[in-house]
Enzyme design. Structure first.
Site, PDB file in Angstrom:
ATOM      1  N   TYR A  69       9.594  -7.527 -22.426  1.00 13.54           N
ATOM      2  CA  TYR A  69      10.107  -7.317 -23.779  1.00 13.54           C
ATOM      3  C   TYR A  69       8.975  -6.988 -24.744  1.00 13.54           C
ATOM      4  O   TYR A  69       9.087  -6.062 -25.562  1.00 13.54           O
ATOM      5  CB  TYR A  69      10.854  -8.565 -24.243  1.00 13.54           C
ATOM      6  CG  TYR A  69      11.584  -8.388 -25.557  1.00 13.54           C
ATOM      7  CD1 TYR A  69      12.741  -7.617 -25.629  1.00 13.54           C
ATOM      8  CD2 TYR A  69      11.132  -9.009 -26.716  1.00 13.54           C
ATOM      9  CE1 TYR A  69      13.423  -7.464 -26.829  1.00 13.54           C
ATOM     10  CE2 TYR A  69      11.805  -8.861 -27.921  1.00 13.54           C
ATOM     11  CZ  TYR A  69      12.947  -8.086 -27.978  1.00 13.54           C
ATOM     12  OH  TYR A  69      13.618  -7.930 -29.160  1.00 13.54           O
ATOM     13  N   LYS A 102       8.653  -3.470 -26.794  1.00 12.58           N
ATOM     14  CA  LYS A 102       8.635  -3.387 -28.254  1.00 12.58           C
ATOM     15  C   LYS A 102       7.300  -2.876 -28.774  1.00 12.58           C
ATOM     16  O   LYS A 102       7.241  -2.188 -29.797  1.00 12.58           O
ATOM     17  CB  LYS A 102       8.976  -4.752 -28.855  1.00 12.58           C
ATOM     18  CG  LYS A 102      10.425  -5.165 -28.604  1.00 12.58           C
ATOM     19  CD  LYS A 102      11.411  -4.119 -29.100  1.00 12.58           C
ATOM     20  CE  LYS A 102      12.851  -4.562 -28.988  1.00 12.58           C
ATOM     21  NZ  LYS A 102      13.798  -3.559 -29.506  1.00 12.58           N
TER      22      LYS A 102
END
Length: 260
Positions: free
Chosen positions: A157, A161
């Site tokens: 993640y 991002k």
């Protein structure tokens, strides 16, 4: 409907719930026709019905935004339905499966990166021609504070991002001549299903997610509607001089990075 986005069409991914739903509702309230895209067709339809009930205009489309053919169909259908696209909000993402590089299976890494980062590339690639036909527009990519300061066990993640932030800068540079602005919005802890499995967010939930009380300067969790307000601004002409950057909406989380 009256507001900043009257006469515009916005396509929002992951709009079946959470921040995406709030963005769809906010843009519709500001006058945009909204194309609601989600892998969960029933959830997309529910958001569409909410927009319609509030007096707005929307259409719902089922698509897996990590799949090129789905993205192509969704964008084409929305452009055909509304006569073009002015705003793309790349909101779709998944937080889990989590894990470190040492213990995260390759298929889990690939899935998180596909939904949370590759989708930005795919959806933008199919939408950019429509923005060019309009003479410009805006792309807003949802990043995260995890791009700047993360927690143990969030390798995929955080990488995704971080990639969204870097890709936003690159897209802004590449599309400037087309009159297309590209902005990222990085939320902190927000009360959505991605952060919790159900019910209200408790302090224990946030501790487990890596957002302890003494790191949240606002003293509370953010609401999806608060992030939607920032996205609506970034996509509007009010932000005409804003591109290639990331707007952080985290209640002051990143302002207090030093652990006590």
């Amino acid at each position: 409907m009256t507001g900043e986005h009257v006469g515009r069409t916005a396509l929002v991914t992951g709009a079946g719930g959470g921040i995406g739903r709030a963005v769809a509702l906010r843009l519709a309230a500001e006058g945009a026709a909204v194309a609601i895209v989600d892998v969960d067709g029933a959830a997309a339809e529910k958001t569409r019905a909410e927009v319609a009930e509030a007096g707005g205009t929307a259409a719902a489309y089922t698509a897996d935004v990590s799949v090129d053919a789905d993205c192509a169909r969704g964008v084409a259908a929305a452009a055909d339905r509304f006569g073009g696209i002015d705003v793309l909000v790349n909101n779709a993402a998944i937080l889990t499966p989590g894990g470190s590089v040492a213990d995260l299976p390759e298929e889990d890494w690939d899935r998180v990166l596909a939904v949370s980062l590759k989708s930005v590339y795919l959806m933008s690639r199919h939408t950019i021609p429509h923005l060019r036909r309009r003479g410009g527009g805006a792309i807003v990519n949802l990043a995260s504070v995890h791009a700047f300061a993360t927690v143990p066990g969030a390798a995929a993640y955080a990488a995704a991002k971080g990639g969204v932030v870097a890709l936003t800068r690159q897209m802004a540079l590449d599309l400037a001549a087309d009159g297309v602005r590209v902005v990222a919005v990085a939320p902190g802890a927000v009360d959505t299903a991605m952060l919790r499995e159900g019910g209200t967010v408790t302090d224990a939930d946030l501790e487990r997610a890596g957002f302890p009380l003494d790191r949240r300067r606002a003293g509370r969790v953010g609401g999806p509607e608060e992030i939607a307000a920032v996205v609506a601004f970034a996509a509007s002409e009010r932000a005409s001089f804003v591109t290639g950057t990331t707007i952080t909406a985290d209640g002051g989380l990143l302002a207090n990075l030093v652990q006590r």
